[in-house]
Design a protein around this motif. Structure first.
Motif, mmCIF file in Angstrom:
data_model
loop_
_atom_site.group_PDB
_atom_site.id
_atom_site.type_symbol
_atom_site.label_atom_id
_atom_site.label_comp_id
_atom_site.label_asym_id
_atom_site.label_seq_id
_atom_site.Cartn_x
_atom_site.Cartn_y
_atom_site.Cartn_z
ATOM 1 N N GLU A 97 0.830 -1.207 0.000
ATOM 2 C CA GLU A 97 0.000 0.000 0.000
ATOM 3 C C GLU A 97 0.867 1.261 0.000
ATOM 4 O OE1 GLU A 97 -3.913 -1.688 2.386
ATOM 5 O OE2 GLU A 97 -2.162 -1.028 3.500
ATOM 6 N N VAL A 98 1.973 1.233 0.748
ATOM 7 C CA VAL A 98 2.890 2.382 0.743
ATOM 8 C C VAL A 98 3.472 2.577 -0.650
ATOM 9 C CG1 VAL A 98 5.054 3.305 1.656
ATOM 10 C CG2 VAL A 98 3.451 2.144 3.183
ATOM 11 N N LEU A 99 3.869 1.473 -1.304
ATOM 12 C CA LEU A 99 4.428 1.563 -2.651
ATOM 13 C C LEU A 99 3.397 2.120 -3.629
ATOM 14 C CD1 LEU A 99 6.750 0.999 -4.608
ATOM 15 C CD2 LEU A 99 5.900 -1.335 -4.847
ATOM 16 N N ALA A 100 2.121 1.724 -3.473
ATOM 17 C CA ALA A 100 1.071 2.248 -4.354
ATOM 18 C C ALA A 100 0.924 3.748 -4.197
ATOM 19 C CB ALA A 100 -0.254 1.545 -4.040
ATOM 20 N N LEU A 101 1.015 4.251 -2.967
ATOM 21 C CA LEU A 101 0.915 5.694 -2.732
ATOM 22 C C LEU A 101 2.115 6.428 -3.331
ATOM 23 C CD1 LEU A 101 -0.330 5.722 0.980
ATOM 24 C CD2 LEU A 101 -1.672 6.228 -1.060
ATOM 25 N N VAL A 102 3.310 5.841 -3.190
ATOM 26 C CA VAL A 102 4.527 6.472 -3.722
ATOM 27 C C VAL A 102 4.476 6.554 -5.240
ATOM 28 C CG1 VAL A 102 7.021 6.195 -4.011
ATOM 29 C CG2 VAL A 102 5.976 5.818 -1.776
ATOM 30 N N ARG A 103 3.964 5.495 -5.889
ATOM 31 C CA ARG A 103 3.969 5.428 -7.353
ATOM 32 C C ARG A 103 2.993 6.406 -7.999
ATOM 33 N NH1 ARG A 103 5.965 1.468 -10.357
ATOM 34 N NH2 ARG A 103 4.102 1.363 -11.659
ATOM 35 N N VAL A 104 2.074 6.981 -7.205
ATOM 36 C CA VAL A 104 1.168 7.993 -7.773
ATOM 37 C C VAL A 104 1.971 9.180 -8.281
ATOM 38 C CG1 VAL A 104 -0.690 9.587 -7.254
ATOM 39 C CG2 VAL A 104 -0.755 7.275 -6.327
ATOM 40 N N GLY A 105 2.899 9.638 -7.466
ATOM 41 C CA GLY A 105 3.720 10.785 -7.878
ATOM 42 C C GLY A 105 5.044 10.398 -8.491
ATOM 43 N N HIS A 106 5.445 9.134 -8.312
ATOM 44 C CA HIS A 106 6.746 8.676 -8.829
ATOM 45 C C HIS A 106 6.556 7.315 -9.487
ATOM 46 C CE1 HIS A 106 8.785 11.869 -6.501
ATOM 47 N NE2 HIS A 106 7.870 11.593 -5.585
ATOM 48 N N PRO A 107 5.982 7.277 -10.675
ATOM 49 C CA PRO A 107 5.681 5.997 -11.338
ATOM 50 C C PRO A 107 6.920 5.180 -11.674
ATOM 51 C CG PRO A 107 5.340 7.858 -12.838
ATOM 52 C CD PRO A 107 5.545 8.440 -11.480
ATOM 53 N N GLU A 108 8.109 5.807 -11.646
ATOM 54 C CA GLU A 108 9.323 5.066 -11.976
ATOM 55 C C GLU A 108 9.788 4.185 -10.822
ATOM 56 O OE1 GLU A 108 10.650 8.679 -9.773
ATOM 57 O OE2 GLU A 108 9.131 8.204 -11.290
ATOM 58 N N VAL A 109 9.267 4.427 -9.625
ATOM 59 C CA VAL A 109 9.684 3.660 -8.452
ATOM 60 C C VAL A 109 9.064 2.269 -8.505
ATOM 61 C CG1 VAL A 109 9.593 3.522 -5.939
ATOM 62 C CG2 VAL A 109 9.957 5.728 -7.041
ATOM 63 N N THR A 110 9.878 1.245 -8.335
ATOM 64 C CA THR A 110 9.382 -0.139 -8.353
ATOM 65 C C THR A 110 9.619 -0.852 -7.034
ATOM 66 O OG1 THR A 110 11.501 -0.894 -9.266
ATOM 67 C CG2 THR A 110 9.742 -0.342 -10.843
ATOM 68 N N SER A 111 10.359 -0.210 -6.120
ATOM 69 C CA SER A 111 10.653 -0.845 -4.839
ATOM 70 C C SER A 111 10.873 0.232 -3.788
ATOM 71 C CB SER A 111 11.893 -1.728 -4.968
ATOM 72 O OG SER A 111 12.338 -2.156 -3.711
ATOM 73 N N LEU A 112 10.640 -0.115 -2.529
ATOM 74 C CA LEU A 112 10.870 0.814 -1.423
ATOM 75 C C LEU A 112 12.316 0.778 -0.946
ATOM 76 C CD1 LEU A 112 7.636 0.263 0.711
ATOM 77 C CD2 LEU A 112 8.097 2.066 -0.950
ATOM 78 N N GLU A 113 13.151 -0.045 -1.599
ATOM 79 C CA GLU A 113 14.560 -0.115 -1.223
ATOM 80 C C GLU A 113 15.249 1.213 -1.536
ATOM 81 O OE1 GLU A 113 18.483 -2.927 -2.054
ATOM 82 O OE2 GLU A 113 16.616 -3.250 -3.146
ATOM 83 N N ASN A 114 16.084 1.689 -0.619
ATOM 84 C CA ASN A 114 16.793 2.968 -0.739
ATOM 85 C C ASN A 114 15.814 4.136 -0.901
ATOM 86 O OD1 ASN A 114 19.254 1.571 -0.676
ATOM 87 N ND2 ASN A 114 19.210 1.275 -2.884
ATOM 88 N N LEU A 115 14.635 4.020 -0.281
ATOM 89 C CA LEU A 115 13.621 5.060 -0.377
ATOM 90 C C LEU A 115 13.100 5.369 1.021
ATOM 91 C CD1 LEU A 115 12.106 6.663 -2.657
ATOM 92 C CD2 LEU A 115 10.253 5.042 -2.353
ATOM 93 N N GLN A 116 13.101 6.636 1.380
ATOM 94 C CA GLN A 116 12.566 7.066 2.669
ATOM 95 C C GLN A 116 11.230 7.762 2.426
ATOM 96 O OE1 GLN A 116 14.893 9.948 4.777
ATOM 97 N NE2 GLN A 116 13.879 9.566 6.717
ATOM 98 N N VAL A 117 10.148 7.190 2.964
ATOM 99 C CA VAL A 117 8.804 7.733 2.767
ATOM 100 C C VAL A 117 8.389 8.500 4.021
ATOM 101 C CG1 VAL A 117 6.409 7.220 2.239
ATOM 102 C CG2 VAL A 117 8.230 5.798 1.265
#
Length: 369
Positions: free
Chosen positions: A250-270
Motif C-alpha cells: 500500500e505504501v508503494l502504491a501511494l509512492v507510485r502515484v507521484g513517482h511511477p518510476e519507483v518499483t521498490s521501497l529499497e533505498n527510499l525514505q517515505v
C-alpha cells in the motif's frame, strides 16, 4: 654445511634474480629438506608474478612438486586459499575436480576460499608478448612498498616486459600484499602496502601522471558504487489517518502515484506529512469613523456641508474589510486526488473490517447467553 644452505629460506633477491633452472632446483631442494609446504606455495606465487612482469619464461615452475602437493599432501587452509593459482597445473575436468574434491566439501566452500586467489590469478594471466619493441632499453620495474610498520622498501624486477602498461604492473604487484613470506629483520611483514612504480632504463617508459590518474579514477568509481543514494518522498495524509496500518504494498502504491518510476521501497525514505487544517476566517463588519456616523450637534451649519461631503466619500469608498477572507477550498491535482482516494478507501475498508469484528463479537455474546 651444504644441507644447512639448502634448508635456508629463499630470499627476495633469489626469487627475483636467479635464473629459471637454478631457481627451480633451489625450491625443490628446499622442500625436500624442510617439508615447508606454506613457504613453497608462496615462493611459486612470487615466481608467477615475476613471469608476468618480465620477458623471461618462468611458467609452470616446479610442476611435478605442485601436482604432488595438491594431490597427496595433507589438506590445509593454506592449500585451499592458494589452490586456484595452480589450476593450470592440472588437466581440466576429472583431474582438477579430484583436487577440489580433496580440499573442499562443496563448490560454495571452494568459492569462499578462492575468491582472492581467483581475482589475482586472472590479473597475472593477462596476456602479453615477451618481445620488447626496444630491447636496448634494458628496462626494469622499480616498485616501492610500505611494510606493516610504515617503513618504505624497494623491489626491483630486471628484464621488465615493455608490453606491460603501468596500470597492469601495479595490479600484479599488489599480489605481494597478500603473501607472508617476506619479513623484515624484526619480523614485520615487508610488503604491506603498495606505494608507487617506475620502469627506468635508458629512459623512463611509464607515463606516470596518466597512470596514477587512471588509478585514482578507478578508486573514485569504486567508492561511488559503494555509496547508495537514499531518496526521500513526502506523502500528505489526513491528520487522523493511521499510517502504521499500511503494509508495504500500500505504501508503494501511494509512492507510485507521484513517482511511477519507483518499483521498490529499497533505498527510499517515505515521509507521511499530516495535512494542515484550513483556518476559518470570520467576516468583520466594516467600522465607519464615528465622526461620519452622525454630525456633532456642536458643529456650525457651515460645517455640515463638510460632513456631508465626507459621508458621501465614505459611502462611495467604503472601508475595506479585514484582510482575512473566507478561504476557498483548494482544488486537488489529479495525483493528490488519487492519493486521497486511496487513503479514503483504506479507511473505509478498515472501518468495515472493524464493524464486522464488533458484530461478530456481539453475535458470540448472544449465543453464550
Amino acid at each position: 654445511m651444504k644441507s644447512n644452505q639448502q634448508s635456508k629460506p629463499l630470499t627476495q633477491r633469489t626469487l627475483f634474480v636467479m635464473k629459471r633452472d637454478r631457481l627451480e632446483s633451489r625450491i625443490n631442494m628446499y622442500f625436500q629438506h624442510t617439508r615447508d609446504v606454506a613457504s613453497v606455495i608462496e615462493y611459486l606465487i612470487v615466481v608467477m608474478l615475476r613471469d608476468a612482469l618480465s620477458c623471461s619464461d618462468f611458467s609452470f615452475l616446479c610442476r611435478d612438486l605442485v601436482r604432488d602437493l595438491f594431490l597427496n599432501a595433507e589438506p590445509s587452509d593454506l592449500l585451499r586459499k592458494y589452490c586456484a593459482y595452480f589450476k593450470d597445473y592440472f588437466a581440466a575436468g576429472s583431474e582438477w575436480n579430484q583436487v577440489k574434491a580433496r580440499l573442499f566439501s562443496s563448490q560454495q566452500e571452494y568459492d569462499r576460499f578462492s575468491k582472492e586467489a581467483c581475482f589475482y590469478k586472472n590479473i597475472l594471466n593477462t596476456p602479453a608478448t615477451r618481445e620488447n619493441a626496444n630491447p636496448d632499453l634494458n628496462l626494469r620495474f622499480v616498485s616501492v612498498f610500505k611494510d606493516a610498520a610504515g617503513k618504505k622498501h624497494t623491489l626491483t624486477i630486471q628484464n621488465a616486459n615493455e608490453r606491460r602498461s603501468g596500470i597492469e604492473a601495479i595490479r600484479m604487484l599488489k599480489v605481494l600484499t597478500t603473501l607472508n613470506i617476506f619479513k623484515t629483520a624484526s619480523g614485520v611483514k615487508r610488503f604491506a602496502e603498495f606505494v608507487k612504480l617506475n620502469r627506468p632504463g635508458v629512459k623512463e617508459t611509464l607515463e606516470e601522471e596518466e597512470m596514477y590518474d587512471e588509478l585514482r579514477e578507478e578508486s573514485v568509481q569504486a567508492s561511488a558504487v559503494e555509496e547508495t543514494e537514499v531518496k526521500t518522498v513526502e506523502i500528505i495524509v489526513p491528520q487522523d489517518f493511521d499510517v502504521t496500518s499500511l503494509n508495504e504494498a500500500e505504501v508503494l502504491a501511494l509512492v507510485r502515484v507521484g513517482h511511477p518510476e519507483v518499483t521498490s521501497l529499497e533505498n527510499l525514505q517515505v515521509l507521511f506529512v499530516a495535512e494542515e487544517p484550513e483556518e476559518s476566517a470570520e467576516i468583520q463588519e466594516p467600522v465607519l469613523d464615528p465622526l461620519l456616523e452622525s454630525p456633532s450637534p456642536q458643529l456650525e451649519p457651515s460645517d455640515y456641508s463638510l460632513v456631508k461631503d465626507s459621508s458621501t466619500i465614505a459611502v462611495a469608498n467604503p472601508p475595506e474589510a479585514d484582510s482575512q477572507k473566507i478561504k476557498k477550498p483548494k482544488l486537488l491535482t489529479p495525483k493528490a486526488a488519487y492519493v486521497q482516494s486511496l487513503i479514503a478507501n483504506r479507511q473505509t475498508n478498515t472501518k468495515k473490517s472493524s464493524n464486522k469484528k464488533n458484530k461478530k463479537k456481539g453475535n458470540n455474546k448472544k449465543k453464550k447467553r
